[in-house]
Each structure stands twice: as C-alpha cells, then as structure tokens.
Design a protein around this motif. Structure first.
Motif, PDB file in Angstrom:
ATOM      1  N   LYS A 164      38.467  64.727  84.643  1.00  0.00           N
ATOM      2  CA  LYS A 164      37.190  64.107  84.963  1.00  0.00           C
ATOM      3  C   LYS A 164      36.957  64.250  86.535  1.00  0.00           C
ATOM      4  O   LYS A 164      35.737  64.631  86.943  1.00  0.00           O
ATOM      5  N   GLU A 165      37.993  64.480  87.369  1.00  0.00           N
ATOM      6  CA  GLU A 165      37.646  64.731  88.706  1.00  0.00           C
ATOM      7  C   GLU A 165      37.233  66.173  88.954  1.00  0.00           C
ATOM      8  O   GLU A 165      36.344  66.363  89.923  1.00  0.00           O
ATOM      9  N   LEU A 167      35.195  67.615  86.857  1.00  0.00           N
ATOM     10  CA  LEU A 167      33.786  67.521  86.502  1.00  0.00           C
ATOM     11  C   LEU A 167      32.908  67.141  87.607  1.00  0.00           C
ATOM     12  O   LEU A 167      31.670  67.100  87.602  1.00  0.00           O
ATOM     13  N   GLN A 168      33.548  65.751  88.055  1.00  0.00           N
ATOM     14  CA  GLN A 168      32.774  65.032  89.242  1.00  0.00           C
ATOM     15  C   GLN A 168      32.396  65.887  90.468  1.00  0.00           C
ATOM     16  O   GLN A 168      31.331  65.776  91.123  1.00  0.00           O
ATOM     17  N   ARG A 169      33.484  66.818  90.738  1.00  0.00           N
ATOM     18  CA  ARG A 169      33.291  67.737  91.907  1.00  0.00           C
ATOM     19  C   ARG A 169      32.097  68.986  91.681  1.00  0.00           C
ATOM     20  O   ARG A 169      31.736  69.368  92.665  1.00  0.00           O
ATOM     21  N   LYS A 171      29.300  70.922  89.190  1.00  0.00           N
ATOM     22  CA  LYS A 171      28.160  70.715  88.030  1.00  0.00           C
ATOM     23  C   LYS A 171      28.688  71.627  86.700  1.00  0.00           C
ATOM     24  O   LYS A 171      28.151  73.031  86.933  1.00  0.00           O
TER      25      LYS A 171
END
Length: 305
Positions: A164-165, A167-169, A171
């Motif tokens: 998830k980290e 994906l958060q950083r 797009k």
C-alpha cells in the motif's frame, strides 16, 4: 488463498472393520468446498457422527474398486436422493464404477433427483481432474492388485497483496493494479512498467495434500508429489509382516515413511491398518525411526494443512 485446507479422517482400517475402526474415507475441506476421498462401508454414518454437512460435498474420488474403498458409495448416493438433492455431484473413479452404480439404481427402479457427472480415472501418468477457482485435483498411478490411483490436491494462488505504501506514493493505473493482484507484471501503452516483485508482497505458500490409498512400496511414485505438505500413505502392516505386504500389494509403516522421506514431504499421515493390529503404537514407532514427522490417523480427527 483458501482460509481452511484440512483433512478429516472418517475411516482408517483396511479390508475388515475391527477394533472400532472403519473403512477408508476422508473429507477434505477447502474453504467452503468439501470433497470426499474414497467411500468405504459405513462412510455416511461416520459423516453424521462427525457432523459433516454432506450436502456440501461436491466431488467424490474413488481410488479403486476394492470394496473397502467404495462399498459405502451407493448408500450415500441413495441418501442424497432421499433428501431430494438438486445440486450436481462430480464423481471420479476407475472404469466400471459407473456400471456398478447404474446397475444398482436400474434394478432398484431409482430415478435420481440430482445429476451425477462421472469421469473415469486413468491409472497412468499425472492427470488433472478438477480445475476449481481455488484448487486443482490430479490423479496419479499407484501399484496395487487392480488399477488404482492416488490423488493430489493443490491450492491455487489467490489475489496478491499489494504494498500500500507504494500505491500511496505513486498513481498506479487501475489496469495495473488488477494485473498485479493477479500476479502478472503490467506494461502500459505509454511504456510504463509495474512489476509484481516490486509492488506486491511475497506470495503465500501454496499448500498441497497427497493421498496414496493402496499400494505396494513403489518409490517411483514420489515424482508425483515431491515436497508435499501432508502425505497420506497406506501403512497396512508392520515390517515383521513385510512378506504379507508384498503378496497383497500393500506397504508397511516403515516403507510409507521411506516414501515420505524420499519425497521430501513435510508430514506423513499413516492409515489403512490391518485388522491384525489392535495397538497401532508399533506402526507409528517403526515409521518414526525413518521419518520423525509421522503421525497415526485417528477417526474423527482433523489435520490442518
């Protein structure tokens, strides 16, 4: 990934029920799916005794046509009919099993309320029988007095867990996410590249179970289930009765342990015990001298994989 992958023993004796032990049969739970391996005499009584929801059984696999492995089948199929089952049943077994079932229901003037889809097994090579969304089932040949197959059940990979980290950083396109979750690297039309190794957590171990019902000691079979998580292998006799084992095309507990060791199995489950043994302790002791991770199958016990 399947939440539950486990084996429940319904019967663990060989040709004659004795010492409170019943004929061979096992229920395999794969998540919400139940399948039955062999169906000896008394199986449906054992299913009720151990509170198995029989209506959930979708697949039945019969290893060979010795009575202690299938004589409970017609009774179970008849009970399904009496309970007005509607869902299809998928049945796998040696050629001739379909004739036995058809003959019985023809002479008893029985018209089933549910469809049975029968597929004959082949006693040569590894053959895929089932390709389910969550698991696969294969047959492989054993060496016995008549055509006999073992069965291998392998868990199929589920969706990969994304980091998830990452994906958060960044797009990440939805198309890439879908591909990555399915374990496939993604290459976009613009040349962008997203690798499973970089964006997903390591895949979980896929579990497996091998079932060797009746067979003489035959090391060649290990090629079909190397490094299996749990191996069930018949262990009808003690080593002192190895001559009897050879004549009847069965194995000793020590020989079953040797197969497990050669295959690199994680654990060995012993079963199909001769009625001559009331005490099963000596069989376990013999197996553990060769393969320490050996256990005796106990009726009603469930073994997680």
């Amino acid at each position: 990934m399947i939440r539950d992958f486990e084996v429940t023993i319904l019967g663990n004796t060989s040709s004659i029920p004795a010492h409170g032990r019943n004929h061979t049969s096992q229920v395999i739970r794969l998540g919400q799916n139940l399948i039955l391996l062999d169906c000896g005499e008394g199986t449906q009584i054992q299913l009720r005794r151990f509170k198995v929801k029989t209506s959930k059984i979708s697949h039945i696999f019969i290893s060979h046509l010795h009575g202690d492995h299938y004589l409970g089948l017609v009774g179970l199929l008849s009970s399904y009919n009496l309970s007005r089952r509607k869902s299809p049943l998928f049945l796998f077994g040696p050629p001739g099993l379909d004739d036995i079932i058809t003959t019985h229901f023809r002479h008893s003037h029985t018209e089933l309320t549910y469809p049975i889809h029968f597929q004959a097994t082949a006693p040569n090579g590894m053959n895929q029988l089932v390709d389910h969304a969550h698991f696969k089932v294969f047959s492989f040949p054993l060496r016995h007095r008549l055509p006999t197959t073992g069965f291998l059940i392998r868990e199929k990979p589920g969706y990969r867990n994304l980091i998830k980290e990452k994906l958060q950083r960044q797009k990440v396109p939805l198309e890439a996410i879908h591909s990555l979750r399915n374990g496939v690297d993604y290459v976009g039309a613009d040349g962008s590249f997203y690798s499973v190794r970089e964006y997903c957590h390591p895949a979980s171990h896929l579990r497996s179970y091998a079932y060797c019902s009746d067979t003489i000691y035959h090391p060649e079979i290990i090629d079909y289930f190397k490094r299996v998580d749990l191996l069930y292998h018949e262990s009808t006799f003690l080593e002192a009765d190895s001559a009897r084992a050879e004549v009847t095309f069965h194995s000793t507990a020590k020989q079953a342990a040797e197969i497990a060791k050669l295959a690199g199995a994680k654990k060995l489950l012993l079963g199909h015990f001769s009625s001559r043994y009331g005490n099963l302790g000596p069989l376990l002791e013999e197996a553990q001298t060769v393969f320490p991770d050996s256990i005796i199958s106990v009726e009603g016990e469930t073994y997680p994989i």
